[in-house]
Write a protein that holds these residues in place. Structure first.
Motif, PDB file in Angstrom:
ATOM      1  N   MET A   1      10.414 -15.898   1.307  1.00  0.00           N
ATOM      2  CA  MET A   1       9.201 -15.113   1.195  1.00  0.00           C
ATOM      3  C   MET A   1       8.251 -15.428   2.348  1.00  0.00           C
ATOM      4  N   VAL A   2       8.273 -16.620   2.847  1.00  0.00           N
ATOM      5  CA  VAL A   2       7.406 -17.003   3.958  1.00  0.00           C
ATOM      6  C   VAL A   2       7.697 -16.134   5.178  1.00  0.00           C
ATOM      7  N   GLU A   3       8.996 -15.845   5.421  1.00  0.00           N
ATOM      8  CA  GLU A   3       9.342 -14.994   6.554  1.00  0.00           C
ATOM      9  C   GLU A   3       8.776 -13.590   6.399  1.00  0.00           C
ATOM     10  N   VAL A   4       8.773 -13.058   5.173  1.00  0.00           N
ATOM     11  CA  VAL A   4       8.221 -11.723   4.921  1.00  0.00           C
ATOM     12  C   VAL A   4       6.715 -11.732   5.190  1.00  0.00           C
ATOM     13  N   ILE A   5       6.028 -12.747   4.716  1.00  0.00           N
ATOM     14  CA  ILE A   5       4.578 -12.855   4.948  1.00  0.00           C
ATOM     15  C   ILE A   5       4.296 -12.960   6.447  1.00  0.00           C
ATOM     16  N   ASP A   6       5.057 -13.805   7.139  1.00  0.00           N
ATOM     17  CA  ASP A   6       4.875 -13.942   8.591  1.00  0.00           C
ATOM     18  C   ASP A   6       5.090 -12.610   9.302  1.00  0.00           C
ATOM     19  N   PHE A   7       6.109 -11.878   8.880  1.00  0.00           N
ATOM     20  CA  PHE A   7       6.401 -10.579   9.483  1.00  0.00           C
ATOM     21  C   PHE A   7       5.212  -9.620   9.316  1.00  0.00           C
ATOM     22  N   PHE A   8       4.697  -9.506   8.105  1.00  0.00           N
ATOM     23  CA  PHE A   8       3.594  -8.583   7.853  1.00  0.00           C
ATOM     24  C   PHE A   8       2.311  -9.000   8.563  1.00  0.00           C
ATOM     25  N   GLU A   9       2.113 -10.280   8.728  1.00  0.00           N
ATOM     26  CA  GLU A   9       0.905 -10.743   9.416  1.00  0.00           C
ATOM     27  C   GLU A   9       0.879 -10.334  10.887  1.00  0.00           C
ATOM     28  N   THR A  10       2.023  -9.992  11.457  1.00  0.00           N
ATOM     29  CA  THR A  10       2.064  -9.585  12.864  1.00  0.00           C
ATOM     30  C   THR A  10       1.743  -8.106  13.062  1.00  0.00           C
ATOM     31  N   ILE A  11       1.647  -7.338  11.996  1.00  0.00           N
ATOM     32  CA  ILE A  11       1.427  -5.895  12.101  1.00  0.00           C
ATOM     33  C   ILE A  11      -0.069  -5.605  12.167  1.00  0.00           C
ATOM     34  N   GLU A  12      -0.460  -4.849  13.172  1.00  0.00           N
ATOM     35  CA  GLU A  12      -1.866  -4.472  13.327  1.00  0.00           C
ATOM     36  C   GLU A  12      -2.312  -3.641  12.119  1.00  0.00           C
ATOM     37  N   GLY A  13      -3.467  -3.984  11.566  1.00  0.00           N
ATOM     38  CA  GLY A  13      -4.005  -3.254  10.423  1.00  0.00           C
ATOM     39  C   GLY A  13      -3.574  -3.819   9.077  1.00  0.00           C
ATOM     40  N   MET A  14      -2.821  -4.913   9.095  1.00  0.00           N
ATOM     41  CA  MET A  14      -2.301  -5.496   7.861  1.00  0.00           C
ATOM     42  C   MET A  14      -3.167  -6.668   7.437  1.00  0.00           C
ATOM     43  N   GLU A  15      -3.483  -6.720   6.156  1.00  0.00           N
ATOM     44  CA  GLU A  15      -4.222  -7.839   5.573  1.00  0.00           C
ATOM     45  C   GLU A  15      -3.394  -8.382   4.414  1.00  0.00           C
ATOM     46  N   VAL A  16      -3.290  -9.694   4.303  1.00  0.00           N
ATOM     47  CA  VAL A  16      -2.471 -10.311   3.258  1.00  0.00           C
ATOM     48  C   VAL A  16      -3.377 -10.959   2.218  1.00  0.00           C
ATOM     49  N   GLU A  17      -3.119 -10.644   0.948  1.00  0.00           N
ATOM     50  CA  GLU A  17      -3.815 -11.268  -0.175  1.00  0.00           C
ATOM     51  C   GLU A  17      -2.771 -11.845  -1.114  1.00  0.00           C
ATOM     52  N   MET A  18      -3.092 -12.981  -1.740  1.00  0.00           N
ATOM     53  CA  MET A  18      -2.157 -13.625  -2.655  1.00  0.00           C
ATOM     54  C   MET A  18      -2.893 -14.171  -3.860  1.00  0.00           C
ATOM     55  N   ASP A  19      -2.240 -14.093  -5.009  1.00  0.00           N
ATOM     56  CA  ASP A  19      -2.671 -14.793  -6.208  1.00  0.00           C
ATOM     57  C   ASP A  19      -1.425 -15.018  -7.058  1.00  0.00           C
ATOM     58  N   GLU A  20      -1.604 -15.478  -8.283  1.00  0.00           N
ATOM     59  CA  GLU A  20      -0.441 -15.782  -9.128  1.00  0.00           C
ATOM     60  C   GLU A  20       0.305 -14.534  -9.574  1.00  0.00           C
ATOM     61  N   LYS A  21      -0.327 -13.359  -9.477  1.00  0.00           N
ATOM     62  CA  LYS A  21       0.310 -12.123  -9.936  1.00  0.00           C
ATOM     63  C   LYS A  21       1.148 -11.442  -8.852  1.00  0.00           C
ATOM     64  N   SER A  22       0.735 -11.589  -7.583  1.00  0.00           N
ATOM     65  CA  SER A  22       1.477 -10.900  -6.524  1.00  0.00           C
ATOM     66  C   SER A  22       1.002 -11.341  -5.140  1.00  0.00           C
ATOM     67  N   VAL A  23       1.804 -10.970  -4.163  1.00  0.00           N
ATOM     68  CA  VAL A  23       1.391 -11.026  -2.760  1.00  0.00           C
ATOM     69  C   VAL A  23       1.203  -9.565  -2.376  1.00  0.00           C
ATOM     70  N   ARG A  24       0.045  -9.247  -1.793  1.00  0.00           N
ATOM     71  CA  ARG A  24      -0.266  -7.878  -1.430  1.00  0.00           C
ATOM     72  C   ARG A  24      -0.486  -7.781   0.071  1.00  0.00           C
ATOM     73  N   PHE A  25       0.203  -6.822   0.651  1.00  0.00           N
ATOM     74  CA  PHE A  25       0.052  -6.542   2.073  1.00  0.00           C
ATOM     75  C   PHE A  25      -0.701  -5.212   2.157  1.00  0.00           C
ATOM     76  N   LEU A  26      -1.988  -5.295   2.425  1.00  0.00           N
ATOM     77  CA  LEU A  26      -2.840  -4.111   2.466  1.00  0.00           C
ATOM     78  C   LEU A  26      -2.827  -3.560   3.879  1.00  0.00           C
ATOM     79  N   TYR A  27      -2.243  -2.393   4.029  1.00  0.00           N
ATOM     80  CA  TYR A  27      -2.122  -1.808   5.355  1.00  0.00           C
ATOM     81  C   TYR A  27      -3.100  -0.651   5.506  1.00  0.00           C
ATOM     82  N   THR A  28      -3.899  -0.693   6.546  1.00  0.00           N
ATOM     83  CA  THR A  28      -4.771   0.412   6.927  1.00  0.00           C
ATOM     84  C   THR A  28      -4.427   0.773   8.358  1.00  0.00           C
ATOM     85  N   HIS A  29      -4.045   2.032   8.563  1.00  0.00           N
ATOM     86  CA  HIS A  29      -3.691   2.460   9.913  1.00  0.00           C
ATOM     87  C   HIS A  29      -4.900   2.234  10.817  1.00  0.00           C
ATOM     88  N   PRO A  30      -4.729   1.530  11.923  1.00  0.00           N
ATOM     89  CA  PRO A  30      -5.855   1.130  12.771  1.00  0.00           C
ATOM     90  C   PRO A  30      -6.681   2.287  13.343  1.00  0.00           C
TER      91      PRO A  30
END
Length: 145
Positions: A1-30
């Motif tokens: 899962m760490v690799e997936v998070i690292d991958f998404f963090e490299t995408i412009e417009g992506m924000e990562v949020e985490m809690d016990e329920k989920s990891v969320r990759f919030l993407y807003t087109h720049p």
């Protein structure tokens, strides 16, 4: 899962949020400002998961995309999905598919268009809040300017 998070963090417009329920990759087109959310959840979110091939019973990565998103944004998101599928050997599932399938951009987009059309037919008043521009006009506009 760490690799997936690292991958998404490299995408412009992506924000990562985490809690016990989920990891969320919030993407807003720049530049366009449209958004969607990719999720990793501890349990599968697929209704009637028993209908799937047993090799896919661990379906805990999914996308939430507003149904009235413009087609050109959806096509962009479909390309993001391709990158994820290629990189992590993921497959694609939609409630419109009988089982999990290999990535196919054309099929994914056709399913999105079918669902979107059905939604607009069922809720025509909601569509009145949006301006729909044909893809050909958008492409022409982007090429000229």
């Amino acid at each position: 899962m760490v690799e997936v998070i690292d991958f998404f963090e490299t995408i412009e417009g992506m924000e990562v949020e985490m809690d016990e329920k989920s990891v969320r990759f919030l993407y807003t087109h720049p530049r366009l400002g449209y958004s969607c959310v990719f999720f990793i959840t501890p349990k599968s979110q697929v209704p009637n998961i028993q209908r799937l091939s047993p090799q896919y019973l661990e379906v805990n990565f999914h996308l939430r995309l507003p149904i009235l998103s413009p087609n050109y944004f959806v096509k962009h998101v479909i390309q993001l999905i391709k990158k994820v599928c290629d990189r992590f050997n993921f497959f694609v599932l939609s409630e419109m598919f009988e089982d999990v399938l290999s990535y196919n951009a054309e099929r994914i987009f056709k399913v999105f268009e079918m669902v979107k059309r059905a939604y607009i037919e069922k809720y025509p008043n909601e569509a009145n809040n949006y301006v729909f521009i044909k893809d050909e006009k958008i492409i022409w506009y982007l090429k000229i300017h």
